[in-house]
Design a protein around this motif. Structure first.
Motif, PDB file in Angstrom:
ATOM      1  N   ASP A 632      19.725  -6.915  56.333  1.00  0.00           N
ATOM      2  CA  ASP A 632      19.141  -7.045  57.672  1.00  0.00           C
ATOM      3  C   ASP A 632      19.695  -8.263  58.398  1.00  0.00           C
ATOM      4  O   ASP A 632      19.959  -8.217  59.605  1.00  0.00           O
ATOM      5  N   GLU A 633      19.850  -9.369  57.687  1.00  0.00           N
ATOM      6  CA  GLU A 633      20.407 -10.567  58.313  1.00  0.00           C
ATOM      7  C   GLU A 633      21.852 -10.335  58.746  1.00  0.00           C
ATOM      8  O   GLU A 633      22.266 -10.756  59.833  1.00  0.00           O
ATOM      9  N   LEU A 634      22.624  -9.682  57.900  1.00  0.00           N
ATOM     10  CA  LEU A 634      24.007  -9.392  58.260  1.00  0.00           C
ATOM     11  C   LEU A 634      24.079  -8.463  59.463  1.00  0.00           C
ATOM     12  O   LEU A 634      24.927  -8.631  60.340  1.00  0.00           O
ATOM     13  N   ARG A 635      23.195  -7.492  59.509  1.00  0.00           N
ATOM     14  CA  ARG A 635      23.168  -6.601  60.668  1.00  0.00           C
ATOM     15  C   ARG A 635      22.820  -7.383  61.929  1.00  0.00           C
ATOM     16  O   ARG A 635      23.345  -7.116  63.016  1.00  0.00           O
ATOM     17  N   GLY A 636      21.944  -8.368  61.800  1.00  0.00           N
ATOM     18  CA  GLY A 636      21.612  -9.201  62.945  1.00  0.00           C
ATOM     19  C   GLY A 636      22.788 -10.019  63.441  1.00  0.00           C
ATOM     20  O   GLY A 636      22.855 -10.379  64.617  1.00  0.00           O
ATOM     21  N   LEU A 637      23.742 -10.312  62.550  1.00  0.00           N
ATOM     22  CA  LEU A 637      24.951 -11.036  62.942  1.00  0.00           C
ATOM     23  C   LEU A 637      26.068 -10.103  63.389  1.00  0.00           C
ATOM     24  O   LEU A 637      27.162 -10.571  63.700  1.00  0.00           O
ATOM     25  N   GLY A 638      25.797  -8.791  63.391  1.00  0.00           N
ATOM     26  CA  GLY A 638      26.778  -7.858  63.925  1.00  0.00           C
ATOM     27  C   GLY A 638      27.485  -7.005  62.909  1.00  0.00           C
ATOM     28  O   GLY A 638      28.413  -6.270  63.262  1.00  0.00           O
ATOM     29  N   VAL A 639      27.101  -7.075  61.632  1.00  0.00           N
ATOM     30  CA  VAL A 639      27.744  -6.240  60.616  1.00  0.00           C
ATOM     31  C   VAL A 639      27.220  -4.817  60.781  1.00  0.00           C
ATOM     32  O   VAL A 639      26.144  -4.473  60.299  1.00  0.00           O
ATOM     33  N   PHE A 640      27.998  -3.986  61.460  1.00  0.00           N
ATOM     34  CA  PHE A 640      27.560  -2.642  61.836  1.00  0.00           C
ATOM     35  C   PHE A 640      28.062  -1.567  60.885  1.00  0.00           C
ATOM     36  O   PHE A 640      27.624  -0.419  60.962  1.00  0.00           O
ATOM     37  N   TRP A 641      29.001  -1.899  59.980  1.00  0.00           N
ATOM     38  CA  TRP A 641      29.666  -0.863  59.198  1.00  0.00           C
ATOM     39  C   TRP A 641      28.958  -0.537  57.886  1.00  0.00           C
ATOM     40  O   TRP A 641      29.406   0.315  57.136  1.00  0.00           O
ATOM     41  N   GLN A 642      27.845  -1.202  57.591  1.00  0.00           N
ATOM     42  CA  GLN A 642      27.184  -0.928  56.314  1.00  0.00           C
ATOM     43  C   GLN A 642      26.362   0.352  56.338  1.00  0.00           C
ATOM     44  O   GLN A 642      26.247   1.022  55.327  1.00  0.00           O
ATOM     45  N   ASP A 643      25.737   0.660  57.473  1.00  0.00           N
ATOM     46  CA  ASP A 643      24.951   1.889  57.613  1.00  0.00           C
ATOM     47  C   ASP A 643      23.885   2.017  56.534  1.00  0.00           C
ATOM     48  O   ASP A 643      23.715   3.052  55.893  1.00  0.00           O
ATOM     49  N   GLY A 644      23.181   0.916  56.310  1.00  0.00           N
ATOM     50  CA  GLY A 644      22.063   0.954  55.376  1.00  0.00           C
ATOM     51  C   GLY A 644      22.441   0.932  53.919  1.00  0.00           C
ATOM     52  O   GLY A 644      21.620   1.201  53.055  1.00  0.00           O
ATOM     53  N   THR A 645      23.715   0.585  53.602  1.00  0.00           N
ATOM     54  CA  THR A 645      24.123   0.569  52.203  1.00  0.00           C
ATOM     55  C   THR A 645      23.797  -0.736  51.510  1.00  0.00           C
ATOM     56  O   THR A 645      23.974  -0.866  50.314  1.00  0.00           O
ATOM     57  N   GLY A 646      23.350  -1.750  52.272  1.00  0.00           N
ATOM     58  CA  GLY A 646      23.038  -3.026  51.653  1.00  0.00           C
ATOM     59  C   GLY A 646      21.858  -2.912  50.713  1.00  0.00           C
ATOM     60  O   GLY A 646      20.937  -2.141  50.923  1.00  0.00           O
ATOM     61  N   ARG A 647      21.885  -3.691  49.652  1.00  0.00           N
ATOM     62  CA  ARG A 647      20.803  -3.670  48.681  1.00  0.00           C
ATOM     63  C   ARG A 647      19.868  -4.837  48.943  1.00  0.00           C
ATOM     64  O   ARG A 647      20.283  -5.903  49.371  1.00  0.00           O
ATOM     65  N   THR A 648      18.628  -4.650  48.653  1.00  0.00           N
ATOM     66  CA  THR A 648      17.667  -5.737  48.758  1.00  0.00           C
ATOM     67  C   THR A 648      16.898  -5.831  47.456  1.00  0.00           C
ATOM     68  O   THR A 648      16.648  -4.842  46.773  1.00  0.00           O
ATOM     69  N   GLY A 649      16.519  -7.026  47.117  1.00  0.00           N
ATOM     70  CA  GLY A 649      15.756  -7.255  45.897  1.00  0.00           C
ATOM     71  C   GLY A 649      14.782  -8.384  46.110  1.00  0.00           C
ATOM     72  O   GLY A 649      14.834  -9.097  47.101  1.00  0.00           O
ATOM     73  N   THR A 650      13.909  -8.590  45.184  1.00  0.00           N
ATOM     74  CA  THR A 650      12.881  -9.606  45.363  1.00  0.00           C
ATOM     75  C   THR A 650      13.414 -11.002  45.110  1.00  0.00           C
ATOM     76  O   THR A 650      13.012 -11.954  45.761  1.00  0.00           O
ATOM     77  N   SER A 651      14.359 -11.159  44.172  1.00  0.00           N
ATOM     78  CA  SER A 651      14.824 -12.499  43.835  1.00  0.00           C
ATOM     79  C   SER A 651      16.082 -12.891  44.583  1.00  0.00           C
ATOM     80  O   SER A 651      16.217 -14.018  45.016  1.00  0.00           O
ATOM     81  N   MET A 652      17.022 -11.972  44.736  1.00  0.00           N
ATOM     82  CA  MET A 652      18.272 -12.293  45.415  1.00  0.00           C
ATOM     83  C   MET A 652      18.708 -11.110  46.266  1.00  0.00           C
ATOM     84  O   MET A 652      19.394 -10.207  45.791  1.00  0.00           O
ATOM     85  N   PRO A 653      18.304 -11.062  47.543  1.00  0.00           N
ATOM     86  CA  PRO A 653      18.776  -9.988  48.413  1.00  0.00           C
ATOM     87  C   PRO A 653      20.292 -10.027  48.513  1.00  0.00           C
ATOM     88  O   PRO A 653      20.887 -11.089  48.602  1.00  0.00           O
ATOM     89  N   MET A 654      20.901  -8.846  48.505  1.00  0.00           N
ATOM     90  CA  MET A 654      22.354  -8.797  48.481  1.00  0.00           C
ATOM     91  C   MET A 654      22.862  -7.760  49.468  1.00  0.00           C
ATOM     92  O   MET A 654      22.128  -6.892  49.915  1.00  0.00           O
ATOM     93  N   ALA A 655      24.129  -7.867  49.814  1.00  0.00           N
ATOM     94  CA  ALA A 655      24.743  -6.939  50.751  1.00  0.00           C
ATOM     95  C   ALA A 655      26.087  -6.509  50.199  1.00  0.00           C
ATOM     96  O   ALA A 655      26.741  -7.258  49.483  1.00  0.00           O
ATOM     97  N   GLN A 656      26.496  -5.305  50.512  1.00  0.00           N
ATOM     98  CA  GLN A 656      27.745  -4.771  50.001  1.00  0.00           C
ATOM     99  C   GLN A 656      28.810  -4.741  51.089  1.00  0.00           C
ATOM    100  O   GLN A 656      28.514  -4.667  52.276  1.00  0.00           O
ATOM    101  N   ASN A 657      30.052  -4.776  50.629  1.00  0.00           N
ATOM    102  CA  ASN A 657      31.192  -4.504  51.498  1.00  0.00           C
ATOM    103  C   ASN A 657      31.302  -5.459  52.679  1.00  0.00           C
ATOM    104  O   ASN A 657      31.663  -5.057  53.786  1.00  0.00           O
ATOM    105  N   VAL A 658      30.981  -6.713  52.461  1.00  0.00           N
ATOM    106  CA  VAL A 658      31.130  -7.747  53.489  1.00  0.00           C
ATOM    107  C   VAL A 658      31.803  -8.948  52.844  1.00  0.00           C
ATOM    108  O   VAL A 658      31.357  -9.433  51.802  1.00  0.00           O
ATOM    109  N   PHE A 659      32.873  -9.412  53.469  1.00  0.00           N
ATOM    110  CA  PHE A 659      33.577 -10.589  52.968  1.00  0.00           C
ATOM    111  C   PHE A 659      33.439 -11.702  54.000  1.00  0.00           C
ATOM    112  O   PHE A 659      33.645 -11.487  55.194  1.00  0.00           O
ATOM    113  N   LEU A 660      33.085 -12.890  53.531  1.00  0.00           N
ATOM    114  CA  LEU A 660      32.850 -14.032  54.414  1.00  0.00           C
ATOM    115  C   LEU A 660      33.998 -15.031  54.310  1.00  0.00           C
ATOM    116  O   LEU A 660      34.399 -15.413  53.209  1.00  0.00           O
TER     117      LEU A 660
END
Length: 759
Positions: A632-660
């Motif tokens: 959700d945070e990445l989408r707020g910064l404009g990452v539009f190509w994930q289409d809901g594929t990012g994973r979320t968890g209770t201890s360490m929320p994570m996102a896929q297919n994004v390189f910083l």
């Protein structure tokens, strides 16, 4: 960049040293310079694979074409050229590029000439398929290096009688750059910066001058150089793609047969003496272009002697085994084991602005934040944009998300604790994690305004606490006057920069604070502004920010991409020193340490480089200065190509297919006359500016390992002191006194009887 196939001589009996030997020496010198002085991101394994595969391909082509003997010089030139220019993370791709380059000479031929410049074709294929990239800014803008390249290149092209095409291309291309600057009203420092490029000189002297792929006649070569220069300029500034000369050359290659037909000339050819395949009495000659309907005389063919055949097998077979072994070998990845204890955030630097850019293909989302201090009534933001923005393309972001991104990617300090040398166990790793922040979008209605002073208000919106205008104008003076009359404080001299952007067809995104809306929203700070648009231009305009700057400014740029790391194409991108062990007392003054370290690096690059502080897959971190951003945070910064594929968890929320990628630049008008231009690469290797505190073991156990450990402590402290002095410029004497190195025992070894009975 390719091999020299002959030299123009009126007397066939005249002997000259093979010009390709000069080219091999020149390219080898450039490669050594890049590796040891410019710290090219190039492994020795890749060099070995590239050269080995090129030689193997040349040998296979020699056998396939039934040539009299194996000549390695052309393959060496192609492979050295690829080592200098091509960047890839995979050895197999480096090998493939060598096969394409050398193999193309045997496959793509036209009337006994190979059609494409081999290195140019291989680079074009690698770039077009996304398998590799070229770093045109890797050479920097060092004047003496440009002189070195020019001298070495002049040696090559004059020996090959191809100085005419090099000089013609440079004259036309440089002239076009200055003409463009005059049309845009740019200062001459911009075209001077554009031509002060090692990549351009290498192309002109070592690639375009290949006599086997250039027209035979001088008139044809002049026309050829003109076409390449025009195509290069169009690719660079019309299509907004880096490496314009390279694409211009590949596009104009099909013109060579046409130019040879229109302007016949003498053709380059080698006798076997030049390749070492004939007797010493053989000479270098030129075969004139045969007339229509005639057939060129076939050169006599000599068989390779058994001795040479055995020698080739002894060289080629080990090369094949070595190349295959390197391709099959893969190093084991190691994690960064350490306890994170501190970070160097953006607040360490005055006049620091932050920009986050999410980009995939031509779609771009920019988040802009700055450290404006003062009365918000005085705040105004003027940003050139490539397209007209609609209301839905403008947004107000959450500063907490941008801060989270900055914390996650900040340079960091980690601690290690030496183990008991008498025991055999692994270090345990501890990590410190920060909490995540949420985000809250805002929006507002839009409205319109009329024209004034030749300025057209294309659109007018209210977005959150900001009044937004999208402006176009006919003249920069009118735009400057309009902005001033409407309450925007524009610095003197801005019209020159505005004029350049107007000539490029850009619009202007103008924002100021709506005090009423700010009060209504209960805000006490300025939130970052976001814009989304589609454009082939991958750039960041910084010239307006230098007009009224009081000294150099700091800029932090965060790139969120799908493919890999981002780098600049018109300035040098430099990795900061990392994994350096420094004294323990730096823990309490890490901010001072990092500020001075960065200043030293800026000076070493002559204040003209951008510095990479972080490059990492957003899925994880090690050690973590903060948790990776959520989907959700990445989408707020404009990452539009994930289409809901990012994973979320209770201890360490994570996102896929994004390189910083995080870049840090200190810039002013004198050292950065041109806006920043970028390219996304396929490099996904991880990097972080990480500095290490190593706590010594202080136990009392006695063993041979413990004795050796204590003996080397003082030497280790001395290394840490020298490292700190080198990184920051701090006085080595002051560092030693602060560390109290003099009090550390010298570590004299106990006598044998002192170790005999241990109570």
């Amino acid at each position: 960049m390719e091999h020299i196939e002959g030299t123009s001589q009126s007397n066939p009996s005249t002997h000259r040293r093979d010009p390709r030997l000069y080219q091999i020496a020149s390219l080898g010198t450039l490669l050594i310079y890049g590796l040891f002085w410019l710290n090219f991101d190039l492994s020795f394994w890749q060099i070995a694979v590239t050269i080995g595969t090129a030689l193997l391909t040349q040998y296979a082509g020699t056998r396939y074409a039934k040539l009299p003997c194996f000549d390695p010089k052309s393959a060496l030139i192609s492979s050295l050229s690829l080592c200098i220019l091509l960047r890839t993370d995979h050895l197999a791709i480096a090998a493939l590029a060598s096969v394409v380059a050398v193999g193309s000479k045997f496959v793509f031929r036209w009337q006994e000439k190979h059609l494409f410049n081999p290195t140019n074709l291989a680079l074009a294929v690698m770039l077009a398929t996304g398998l590799g990239w070229i770093s045109p800014g890797q050479w920097g803008q060092v004047v003496w290096f440009g002189f070195l390249v020019a001298c070495l290149g002049s040696l090559v092209v004059t020996r090959a009688a191809r100085a005419d095409v090099t000089l013609a291309f440079l004259a036309v291309y440089v002239g076009l750059l200055f003409a463009r600057a005059l049309r845009l009203g740019d200062p001459l420092t911009i075209p001077l910066h554009q031509i002060d490029s090692g990549a351009l000189l290498i192309f002109a002297f070592f690639m375009i001058s290949d006599p086997k792929t250039t027209p035979d006649s001088r008139t044809g070569r002049m026309a050829y150089a003109l076409c390449i220069a025009l195509a290069a300029l169009y690719v660079q500034f019309g299509l907004f793609r880096p490496n314009g000369p390279l694409w211009g050359l590949i596009a104009c290659t099909p013109l060579v047969p046409v130019l040879d037909h229109l302007f016949p000339g003498a053709r380059y050819a080698w006798t076997r003496a030049s390749t070492g395949c004939a007797s010493p009495n053989s000479s270098l000659h030129i075969n004139a272009r045969p007339s229509a309907g005639s057939h060129p005389r076939s050169a006599p063919v000599s068989l390779v002697s058994p001795t040479k055949e055995v020698l080739m097998r002894r060289v080629i077979v080990p090369s094949l085994l070595l190349t295959l072994g390197l391709l099959a070998w893969s190093g084991e990845a190691s994690a960064f084991c350490g306890f994170y204890v501190g970070k160097a955030d953006t607040q360490l630097f005055n006049k620091a602005s932050e920009v986050a850019i999410a980009r995939h293909e031509n779609k771009t989302v920019i988040t802009m934040a700055n450290d404006f201090r003062g009365d918000v009534k005085e705040f105004a933001l003027v940003v050139p944009v490539p397209t007209l923005l609609e209301r839905e393309q403008i947004h107000v972001g959450n500063p907490a998300v941008l801060k989270h991104l900055a914390d996650y990617s900040a340079p960091r300090l980690v601690e290690y604790f030496d183990e008991n040398p008498c025991l055999r166990h692994e270090l345990m790793e501890r990590r410190s994690m920060d909490a995540m922040k949420s985000m809250a979008p805002a929006s507002a209605p839009a409205r319109e305004r009329d024209k004034a002073l030749g300025v057209t208000v294309e659109a007018e919106y209210m977005v959150g606490e900001y009044d937004i205008l999208i402006l176009s104008a006919k003249e920069s003076n009118g735009l400057e006057s309009w902005l001033t009359e409407n309450g925007y404080r524009i610095p003197n001299g801005a019209s020159v920069v505005l004029h350049s952007y107007l000539k490029q067809g850009m619009k202007f995104f103008v924002a100021k604070v709506n005090l009423g809306e700010q009060t209504k929203l209960g805000l006490t700070h300025l939130r970052p502004l976001q814009i989304a648009f589609e454009s082939p231009k991958f750039m960041l305009p910084i010239r307006l920010g230098t007009v009224n700057a009081d000294g150099a400014q700091e800029l932090f740029i965060y790139f969120l991409t799908k493919q890999g790391r981002v780098e600049t194409t018109n300035y040098r991108t430099v990795r900061l020193p990392e994994a350096q062990e420094i004294p323990l007392y730096v823990k309490n003054k890490f901010g001072d340490f990092y500020r001075d370290l960065f200043t030293q690096q800026v000076k070493r690059e002559s204040e003209r480089g951008l510095f990479m502080e972080y490059a990492w897959d957003m899925n994880w971190c090690d050690p973590c200065a903060a948790n990776p951003l959520t989907a959700d945070e990445l989408r707020g910064l404009g990452v539009f190509w994930q289409d809901g594929t990012g994973r979320t968890g209770t201890s360490m929320p994570m996102a896929q297919n994004v390189f910083l990628t995080r870049l840090h630049v200190r810039y002013d008008a004198a050292h950065f006359p041109e806006d920043l231009m970028f390219q996304e690469t396929s490099d996904r290797s991880n990097f972080q500016a990480r500095y290490i505190l190593r706590h010594p073991w202080s136990g009392t156990d006695e063993c041979a390992a413990a004795t050796a450990y204590r003996h080397q402590l003082r030497e280790r402290y001395e290394r840490e002191a020298h490292t700190l002095a080198s990184l920051t410029g701090w006085n080595i004497g002051d560092i030693r006194r602060t560390m109290n190195i003099a009090s550390v025992p010298a570590g004299e070894e106990k006598k044998w009887y002192q170790r005999l009975w241990v109570n």
